[in-house]
Design an enzyme around this catalytic site. Structure first.
Site, PDB file in Angstrom:
ATOM      1  N   LYS A 252      12.867  -5.923  18.381  1.00 56.87           N
ATOM      2  CA  LYS A 252      14.045  -6.779  18.520  1.00 56.87           C
ATOM      3  C   LYS A 252      14.783  -6.294  19.765  1.00 56.87           C
ATOM      4  CE  LYS A 252      17.880  -8.792  15.917  1.00 56.87           C
ATOM      5  NZ  LYS A 252      18.860  -8.904  16.964  1.00 56.87           N
ATOM      6  N   PHE A 342       8.717 -14.455  22.867  1.00 56.93           N
ATOM      7  CA  PHE A 342       8.385 -14.317  21.456  1.00 56.93           C
ATOM      8  C   PHE A 342       8.054 -15.603  20.703  1.00 56.93           C
ATOM      9  CE2 PHE A 342      13.098 -14.110  21.547  1.00 56.93           C
ATOM     10  CZ  PHE A 342      13.398 -15.167  20.699  1.00 56.93           C
ATOM     11  N   ARG A 419      18.829 -20.382   9.479  1.00 59.49           N
ATOM     12  CA  ARG A 419      18.675 -18.951   9.251  1.00 59.49           C
ATOM     13  C   ARG A 419      17.882 -18.831   7.965  1.00 59.49           C
ATOM     14  NH1 ARG A 419      21.190 -14.647  11.325  1.00 59.49           N
ATOM     15  NH2 ARG A 419      22.876 -15.724  12.360  1.00 59.49           N
TER      16      ARG A 419
HETATM   17  P1  ATP Z   1      22.000 -10.306  16.211  1.00 52.57           P
HETATM   18  O1  ATP Z   1      23.407 -10.030  16.604  1.00 52.57           O
HETATM   19  O2  ATP Z   1      21.454  -9.316  15.246  1.00 52.57           O
HETATM   20  O3  ATP Z   1      21.096 -10.553  17.372  1.00 52.57           O
HETATM   21  P2  ATP Z   1      22.050 -13.098  15.707  1.00 52.57           P
HETATM   22  O4  ATP Z   1      22.840 -13.811  14.675  1.00 52.57           O
HETATM   23  O5  ATP Z   1      22.403 -13.314  17.137  1.00 52.57           O
HETATM   24  O6  ATP Z   1      22.060 -11.576  15.343  1.00 52.57           O
HETATM   25  P3  ATP Z   1      19.580 -13.215  14.438  1.00 52.57           P
HETATM   26  O7  ATP Z   1      18.937 -14.457  14.002  1.00 52.57           O
HETATM   27  O8  ATP Z   1      20.195 -12.417  13.377  1.00 52.57           O
HETATM   28  O9  ATP Z   1      20.574 -13.549  15.583  1.00 52.57           O
HETATM   29  O10 ATP Z   1      18.566 -12.302  15.206  1.00 52.57           O
HETATM   30  C1  ATP Z   1      17.654 -12.910  16.041  1.00 52.57           C
HETATM   31  C2  ATP Z   1      18.019 -12.655  17.473  1.00 52.57           C
HETATM   32  O11 ATP Z   1      17.327 -11.518  17.930  1.00 52.57           O
HETATM   33  C3  ATP Z   1      17.512 -13.784  18.315  1.00 52.57           C
HETATM   34  O12 ATP Z   1      18.495 -14.768  18.489  1.00 52.57           O
HETATM   35  C4  ATP Z   1      17.095 -13.141  19.615  1.00 52.57           C
HETATM   36  O13 ATP Z   1      18.149 -13.231  20.534  1.00 52.57           O
HETATM   37  C5  ATP Z   1      16.910 -11.685  19.272  1.00 52.57           C
HETATM   38  N1  ATP Z   1      15.518 -11.220  19.399  1.00 52.57           N
HETATM   39  C6  ATP Z   1      15.123 -10.130  20.090  1.00 52.57           C
HETATM   40  N2  ATP Z   1      13.807  -9.926  19.993  1.00 52.57           N
HETATM   41  C7  ATP Z   1      13.322 -10.920  19.221  1.00 52.57           C
HETATM   42  C8  ATP Z   1      12.019 -11.248  18.753  1.00 52.57           C
HETATM   43  N3  ATP Z   1      10.954 -10.516  19.048  1.00 52.57           N
HETATM   44  N4  ATP Z   1      11.903 -12.350  17.974  1.00 52.57           N
HETATM   45  C9  ATP Z   1      12.979 -13.088  17.655  1.00 52.57           C
HETATM   46  N5  ATP Z   1      14.228 -12.827  18.058  1.00 52.57           N
HETATM   47  C10 ATP Z   1      14.411 -11.748  18.842  1.00 52.57           C
END
Ligand code: ATP
Length: 587
Positions: A252, A342, A419
């Site tokens: 991530k 990704f 989500r």
């Molecule tokens: P966070 O603040 O934890 O990033 P968020 O609400 O923005 O949370 P989430 O859906 O919880 O988003 O986490 C997914 C986010 O992680 C994606 O929006 C992307 O920006 C990031 N990300 C980084 N690496 C990856 C990956 N390999 N696959 C998917 N998402 C990734």
């Protein structure tokens, strides 16, 4: 269609707070709208003229709006301003002053939706030196022909104050009722919306082609797909159980999400919030143009700030320097980015959003050619708790936030705009700051690239463990060294260079150059984390893990006063790690 029909509907919608009533009123309005302009009416009810991803806003400042109203009504600007001070509502002001004027004019053309929309569009597109005057003239022209009620809503729309409170989902409900065979079919419209982010287009399709048309709705390059998001769990056991015993675990990355749309030679980038951010990242656009082999594609990536000389990833905050309209060339040089790809949602005519993730990943691999700066997100396929945990620690070590664990099941589709449990993030629950600096020993180095070619790119640093008289690695650091430092370091370190790892150095990392432990430098890091690859305090805090310093930066202080054995000890690092945990649990 007359604009007054819209204005009257708005008046009624404004008067209700009940969602059901609001939906009914909207259904009435949409049914009264000719199908070929239903998209325009949908945009207008949301106070817009285009979907959000189109970079065009009407954006009229209040001052300019007052000028236009003064011109259209013949009332002095100062009088309008006085009135505004009392009511605070430019829409009400327009209604009042246009009504006063109406009593004295005889000839007026009634406004059509097409004219209002077309004029607002012209206003949005006006640019260059005469833009302000042109906008004012266009607005005054509309107001001059408007009925008082129409003036009110036009004014609110152009100043960004329409706020009828109609949510996207209410529009979808109304469209499903009016043209989609009933509210129960909203799900189909919702998907179409999620993959196009364009309520107007969805409206047009359902009005003209009915539910069947919506079911066949395909994603289209240039229209951003609303992003799929993750749920979160806090242990590898739970994650594997939830994902059916196996998953693709990916790093991530800690950057900004981008959705890249490539059509032939053109590439556009959209943010997580669907704004067009191509202007912020011309270097990312260039990378995609060069390394995406597919002709047309929609691909997702995390855009990460990297150290140009060492290739190391930097924290998300560094990307803030790229949020600017001017001086992007310089910012691009100082804060370059890498892309970690990704997902693939569309490749050369194929909509992949309903295909399982392993299929989309394969398509992604085929669609691009990897390079130094554009890579597929690092991943592993695993069903093993221990392996997953180890991979997680490696990810943290490499400057990532943790992992995103993704379902590999048949139904692992791209859930646009949702989500869900097909993607589960595994992050550390805390973030804390390292407050003290540490003094570490240079035990190895890595060759530099780019600007640092010919010198070192980064150093392998160790803490001292007096219990076994060993130097245990704790981090790799390439940040904080000035050009001057880099120029002189190879010379200074030459006398300490040895052909192999020093016998008192414990390292699982292979350096390009090894040093005898002699030189100590001062370093400040972001935090201390568990690490599977650094040997500092190995097995002390957790079995199979050592400790590492994340995002280390050389403070500029060479601790010439210290011998290698005077460096920060491993036990001190363990202590700092424990204190950090304590601070977190107390906060
Ligand atoms: P966070 O603040 O934890 O990033 P968020 O609400 O923005 O949370 P989430 O859906 O919880 O988003 O986490 C997914 C986010 O992680 C994606 O929006 C992307 O920006 C990031 N990300 C980084 N690496 C990856 C990956 N390999 N696959 C998917 N998402 C990734």
């Amino acid at each position: 269609m007359k604009y007054v029909v819209i204005a009257e509907a708005y008046e009624k919608i404004e008067a209700t707070t009940k969602r059901l009533e609001m939906t009914d009123l909207l259904v009435g309005l949409l049914e009264n709208t000719p199908k070929k302009i239903i998209d325009k009416v949908v945009y207008l009810t949301q106070g817009k003229i285009h979907p959000d991803f189109v970079d065009l806003e009407i954006g009229i400042a209040e001052k300019l709006a007052i000028k236009a109203l003064a011109r259209a009504s013949g009332i002095k600007e100062s009088e309008i301003e006085e009135n505004l001070k009392k009511t605070g509502d430019i829409g009400e002001a327009a209604q009042k002053f246009i009504a006063d004027k109406r009593q004295v004019t005889f000839f007026q053309q009634s406004l059509t939706v097409q004219r209002v929309y077309g004029t607002l569009d012209k206003m949005a597109k006006a640019s260059g030196s005469g833009a302000v005057d042109l906008k004012m003239a266009l607005l005054a022209g509309l107001l001059a022909d408007a009925a008082p009620k129409e003036a009110k809503y036009i004014m609110r729309t152009v100043t960004g104050n329409l706020r009828l409170g109609i949510a996207d989902m209410t529009v979808l409900d109304a469209l499903a009722t009016a043209y989609g065979g009933g509210k129960e079919n909203r799900g189909y419209l919702e998907r179409a919306y999620n993959v196009s982010s364009d309520l107007g287009r969805v409206a047009r399709i359902v009005a003209e082609k009915g539910l069947e048309g919506v079911k066949k709705f395909e994603i289209s390059v240039g229209e951003p797909v609303r992003p799929m998001l993750c749920e979160r769990l806090s242990s590898p056991e739970e994650i594997l159980e939830k994902l059916g015993g196996k998953c693709i675990a990916e790093y991530k990355y800690d950057g900004e999400r981008i959705q890249a749309h490539k059509k032939g030679g053109e590439v556009a980038l959209f943010s997580r919030r669907l704004e067009n951010i191509s202007g912020q990242y011309p270097d990312a656009v260039k990378l995609l143009k060069k390394y995406v082999q597919a002709k047309d594609a929609i691909l997702e990536a995390e855009c990460v700030a990297v150290d140009p000389d060492t290739g190391e990833m930097k924290p998300f905050q560094e990307l803030m320097h790229r949020r600017r309209k001017y001086g992007i060339e310089k910012a691009m040089e100082e804060y370059p980015v890498s892309l970690f790809m990704f997902d693939a949602l569309y490749v050369d005519g194929k909509d992949l959003t309903l295909r399982p993730y392993p299929v989309r990943r394969r398509a992604l691999e085929e669609a691009i050619e990897e390079s130094d700066r554009l890579k597929i997100a690092k991943y592993m396929v695993t069903g093993d708790v221990k392996e997953l945990e180890k991979f997680f620690l490696e990810a943290i070590e490499d400057g990532c936030e943790g992992l995103v664990c993704k379902s590999v099941a048949e139904d692992s589709v791209y859930q646009a705009g949702a989500r869900g449990w097909l993607w589960i993030k595994y992050k550390r629950d805390y973030k804390s700051e390292m407050t003290d600096t540490v003094d570490l020993v240079l035990v190895g180095a890595f060759h530099g690239r780019g600007k640092r070619a010919g010198t070192y790119g980064a150093f392998l640093l160790a803490a001292y463990n007096p219990d076994n008289d060993a130097f245990e690695t704790v981090t790799k650091c390439g940040t904080g060294f000035t050009d001057e430092d880099l120029a002189k370091l190879p010379r200074i370190m030459k006398k300490h260079a040895i052909p192999h790892k020093h016998s008192r150095v414990q390292s699982m990392v292979e350096a390009d150059v090894w040093f005898e432990p002699a030189t100590v430098i001062e370093v400040l890091g972001a935090e201390i984390t568990l690490s599977p690859i650094h040997t500092c305090a190995m097995n002390n805090v957790r079995k199979g893990s050592g400790l590492a310093i994340r995002f280390p930066r050389f403070t500029g202080n060479y601790r010439l006063d210290k011998s290698a054995e005077d460096a920060t000890t491993t036990m001190e690092i363990v202590e700092m790690y424990r204190n950090q945990l304590k601070r977190i649990s107390e906060s």
